[in-house]
Write a protein that holds these residues in place. Structure first.
Motif, PDB file in Angstrom:
ATOM      1  N   GLU A 188      42.588  37.684  36.740  1.00 13.06           N
ATOM      2  CA  GLU A 188      41.675  37.944  37.854  1.00 13.06           C
ATOM      3  C   GLU A 188      41.436  39.440  37.997  1.00 13.06           C
ATOM      4  O   GLU A 188      42.300  40.248  37.660  1.00 13.06           O
ATOM      5  N   LEU A 189      40.295  39.802  38.542  1.00 17.92           N
ATOM      6  CA  LEU A 189      39.897  41.205  38.656  1.00 17.92           C
ATOM      7  C   LEU A 189      40.939  42.042  39.387  1.00 17.92           C
ATOM      8  O   LEU A 189      41.343  43.107  38.897  1.00 17.92           O
ATOM      9  N   GLU A 190      41.387  41.606  40.552  1.00 18.07           N
ATOM     10  CA  GLU A 190      42.358  42.392  41.322  1.00 18.07           C
ATOM     11  C   GLU A 190      43.663  42.571  40.560  1.00 18.07           C
ATOM     12  O   GLU A 190      44.245  43.655  40.552  1.00 18.07           O
ATOM     13  N   LYS A 191      44.140  41.519  39.896  1.00 12.67           N
ATOM     14  CA  LYS A 191      45.369  41.627  39.115  1.00 12.67           C
ATOM     15  C   LYS A 191      45.138  42.534  37.911  1.00 12.67           C
ATOM     16  O   LYS A 191      46.029  43.285  37.516  1.00 12.67           O
ATOM     17  N   SER A 192      43.949  42.471  37.324  1.00  9.07           N
ATOM     18  CA  SER A 192      43.620  43.347  36.193  1.00  9.07           C
ATOM     19  C   SER A 192      43.735  44.807  36.590  1.00  9.07           C
ATOM     20  O   SER A 192      44.282  45.625  35.849  1.00  9.07           O
TER      21      SER A 192
END
Length: 81
Positions: free
Chosen positions: A34-38
């Motif tokens: 996911e973007l935030e985790k990335s």
């Protein structure tokens, strides 16, 4: 990957940091994060990269200090490249 159980980067050995960095790269290359985790793991990856570079530079300086020359111990650049 990014949780409260992570070892602080500055307490990691070179090998630990490199291993975790390789894992982060694989996750990011897979594109399934996911973007935030990335963003979170990218930031940790940047810190791990800086730590590895610092540890390598330290090792290089130590090698330079122990290089033997004709006149005794001398320093010269270590060729790691």
């Amino acid at each position: 990957m990014a949780d409260a159980k992570e070892k602080p980067v500055d307490k990691m050995s070179f090998e630990e940091a490199l291993g975790e960095l390789e894992g982060i790269v694989k996750q990011l290359e897979a594109g399934e994060v996911e973007l935030e985790k990335s963003i979170t793991i990218y930031e940790r990856g940047a810190a791990l990269k800086a730590h590895c570079e610092s540890r390598l530079k330290s090792a290089e300086l130590k090698v330079e200090q122990i290089v033997q020359g004709v006149g005794g111990v001398t320093t010269e650049p270590a060729g790691f490249e």
